[in-house]
Design a protein around this motif. Structure first.
Motif, PDB file in Angstrom:
ATOM      1  N   SER A  91       0.812  -1.215   0.000  1.00  0.00           N
ATOM      2  CA  SER A  91       0.000   0.000   0.000  1.00  0.00           C
ATOM      3  C   SER A  91       0.846   1.266   0.000  1.00  0.00           C
ATOM      4  CB  SER A  91      -0.929   0.005   1.222  1.00  0.00           C
ATOM      5  OG  SER A  91      -0.173  -0.041   2.419  1.00  0.00           O
ATOM      6  N   PHE A 333      -7.737   1.866   5.318  1.00  0.00           N
ATOM      7  CA  PHE A 333      -8.081   1.389   3.982  1.00  0.00           C
ATOM      8  C   PHE A 333      -9.477   0.774   4.028  1.00  0.00           C
ATOM      9  CE2 PHE A 333      -3.585   1.810   3.856  1.00  0.00           C
ATOM     10  CZ  PHE A 333      -3.254   2.077   2.538  1.00  0.00           C
ATOM     11  N   SER A 344      -8.140   4.815   0.601  1.00  0.00           N
ATOM     12  CA  SER A 344      -7.376   5.037   1.828  1.00  0.00           C
ATOM     13  C   SER A 344      -7.675   6.418   2.390  1.00  0.00           C
ATOM     14  CB  SER A 344      -5.873   4.890   1.562  1.00  0.00           C
ATOM     15  OG  SER A 344      -5.434   5.827   0.596  1.00  0.00           O
TER      16      SER A 344
END
Length: 680
Positions: A91, A333, A344
């Motif tokens: 991420s 998230f 996010s």
């Protein structure tokens, strides 16, 4: 010359406006939804933005993703249900690291990462699969063959695993609770279940029906859970949809709910707990609720575009939120299984300061926590959670008066009661000895004065003028209230014949009762003053008191006038006011005691009010019976008819007032229309 001057001034104003507009910095929030918290009244109010949309990820080509979780290395694992695969995603760099597919995957809806590997719950395959984190298949958990599992369906949708490897499975359509399997697949039982909430009608049916009849009439099953999660301390958390009551729970080892009070919508879809114990509950509508470790509500944010007719995609707004997860740096998230994207949210300084203050309190650094919460107050002076946690820190530091102050600002009556209890104990410890000595001194002084008076009579000579000064007719008439309370029948007989009591004393008592009633409703101690003074309709209190008391007297007079009652209106009014003596004393006593008693002594206040009310009712009953010379049956009928007439009068007055309001609005509209047409 004048024209040139006007042009110069106009040009200068234009230049100044241009500079102000383009030179002044403009600040705008990137938030696409409001952040709301609770005020001291328990109402949702807007506060500073806690999270801002950070990134909307569409590149993963997700298809109806249902679940996700971070591993210990900070990588995000996603159950891409529609594509029948599991993704490992970085991420931070926005890079897809790994894609896990398995031939037996049909609908992988849930996943969980533990020290024992990756667990995938597949409802269509009716199994739970276990893999190494490199994707190597290890084992498969299928429907238990235990007799105690019965005919329960086994369609795993969400899964969590504790530190011993035991599986906690939310199965679709399973109302018995969370399915619990051992690390080798043995059925251990149902961990917990939701309670069935009965309506008022159903509760009445339960009282009058036998258990068998009630079970046949009410074939209800507990609501099924919607998600399950286990934190690093093996504490189990669940969410339940279609309920406002305990939609988010933290369970003890017996399955009971630790959280005392939860606030959420009725569509709690998923839950996640970060390393610090902060609880995040995702609602299917797009709202994300945040709680501390004890279940105290902090705030919520998020929004839904399910009603968006233009079908425009907005960052941070969901059509149907399916899962949430929190990275170690606090970034949230969230998955949308309808739009198939990953969103996010980045915490703001406001949210970070709140979490820092919570962690300081959990680490027992109470003074540092107070300083941190004070920083939160600099951002939001009326933050209830800040005042509440400052009060809890002061309570730990034994600064009870400061704790009371902040508990009051936060509207926390339970905490205020606890701090007040400690303050009262300190006062008792400091002054109990002096109080006892004073009582002993008064006792022995009274004995000495009594003996001196016997011998010399000087004490009587001194006190006699004082006693005479209190022997006034008005005081005797007012004190008649106490005789009514002690000897009601004889007292009402004297009142009827005019031997005792007076109309002027009755009016004074009536005003005193009215003032006490107002103070009872507006000036009780904070613990027992549930409605703030500014929210009280004083006009309604005044009208309500006068209407109830005077209407009852008038209606009783009207009823008894046609039913052989001999009491006069003045006598009925005097009787009624004197009979309210116990209630008057109860209101006064409760108002005063509410400032010193805590929740532990609420029984005393309830007892005083109940006792005073019943005593006054008995006196009214005896008074009507004596004033009108009624039998018991006639007295009860008279009271009932008086109340009925009073209710009818109130209803008629409401109808008349409503009709007059409608007539006024109608005439006002006609007059305005006439004026408009005439002048136009």
């Amino acid at each position: 010359m004048m024209k040139n001057t006007k042009r110069i001034i106009t040009s200068l104003l234009f230049i100044v406006a241009f500079i102000v507009i383009y030179a002044t910095p403009v600040f705008a929030s990137a938030a696409t939804s409001y952040t709301l918290t609770l005020n001291a009244k328990g109402e949702f109010v807007r506060t500073q933005d806690a999270y801002l949309p950070l990134r909307t990820t569409m590149e993963l080509n997700l298809n109806k993703p249902e679940d996700m979780m971070f591993d210990d290395d900070g990588f995000l694992w996603i159950a891409d249900t529609g594509n029948m695969r599991i993704l490992k995603y970085d991420s931070v760099t926005n890079e897809l690291l790994f894609e896990l597919t398995y031939p037996e995957f049909l609908a992988p809806k849930g996943l969980y990462i533990s020290s024992r590997g990756l667990y995938v719950a597949d409802s269509a395959a009716k199994a739970v699969f276990r893999f190494d984190l490199d994707g190597t298949f290890i084992e498969k958990f299928e429907r238990p063959d235990s007799l105690s599992f019965g005919e329960t369906s086994f369609e795993p949708s969400k899964i969590a695993v504790d530190n011993r490897g035991n599986l906690y499975i939310y199965g679709e359509g399973v109302s018995n609770g969370i399915i619990q399997l051992s690390n080798i697949g043995e059925f251990l039982g149902f961990f917990t279940t939701n309670k069935i909430r009965l309506s008022v009608v159903q509760q009445f049916q339960k009282l009058i029906l036998t258990p068998e009849q009630f079970d046949n009439l009410l074939a209800r099953s507990p609501q099924t859970f919607s998600s399950v999660f286990i934190d690093d301390n093996s504490m189990v958390y669940t969410t339940t949809m279609s309920t406002y009551f305990n939609a988010v729970k933290k369970h003890n080892t017996q399955g009971g709910n630790i959280f005392k009070r939860m606030i959420s919508f009725d569509d709690a879809r998923d839950i996640y707990v970060d390393k610090e114990g902060i609880v995040y509950a995702g609602m299917q509508s797009g709202a994300i609720f945040v709680y501390d470790q004890t279940g105290d509500f902090i705030f919520y944010f998020g929004a839904s575009n399910s009603d968006n007719s233009s079908n425009q995609d907005i960052s941070g707004v969901f059509q149907r939120l399916s899962s949430i997860a929190v990275r170690d740096d606090g970034v949230i998230f969230a998955l949308d299984d309808a739009k198939s994207f990953l969103q996010s949210f980045e915490p703001t300084a406001y949210a970070k300061e709140i979490y820092r203050a919570i962690n300081l309190y959990e680490d027992r650094l109470y003074q540092e926590a107070i300083d941190a919460w004070s920083e939160v107050l600099n951002l939001n002076q009326m933050s209830v959670i800040a005042h509440n946690n400052i009060a809890k820190s002061y309570l730990q530091l034994q600064d009870y008066e400061s704790a009371m102050h902040h508990f009051e600002l936060a509207g926390n009556r339970t905490g205020y009661s606890e701090a007040s209890w400690e303050v009262r104990n300190l006062v008792i410890q400091n002054y109990l000895g002096i109080f006892i000595i004073a009582l002993i001194f008064i006792y022995f002084s009274n004995l000495v004065l009594h003996k001196v008076d016997k011998k010399t009579g000087k004490v009587t000579q001194f006190t006699q003028p004082i006693k005479k000064s209190f022997d006034k007719p008005i005081l005797r008439e007012l004190s008649f209230m106490f005789k009514v309370m002690r000897k009601p029948i004889d007292s009402f007989e004297d009142l009827k014949h005019g031997h005792q009591g007076s109309f002027r004393a009755t009016l004074i008592l009536y005003v005193a009762i009215f003032i006490t009633f107002i103070f009872f409703n507006t000036s009780k101690g904070f613990i027992y003053q549930y409605i703030l003074v500014e929210d009280i309709d004083i006009t309604a209190l005044v009208l309500g008191f006068t209407a109830v008391t005077l209407l009852f007297v008038i209606c009783n007079y009207l009823d008894t006038s046609i039913n052989d009652g001999i009491g006069k209106l003045k006598q009925i009014f005097m009787m009624f006011v004197y009979a309210l003596g116990p209630l008057f004393l109860a209101l006064l006593l409760v108002t005063l005691l509410s400032h010193v008693l805590t929740y532990n002594e609420v029984f005393f206040l309830d007892f005083i009010m109940t006792f005073g009310t019943i005593w006054s009712f008995i006196l009214i009953y005896l008074g009507i019976s004596e004033i009108h010379e009624y039998s018991g049956k006639e007295t009860i009928r008279s009271i009932f008819m008086s109340l009925l007439f009073a209710i009818i009068i109130v209803v008629v007055l409401i109808i008349i007032i409503t009709m007059w309001q409608q007539l006024y609005l109608f005439l006002d509209a006609i007059i305005k229309e006439l004026i408009r047409n005439v002048f136009n």
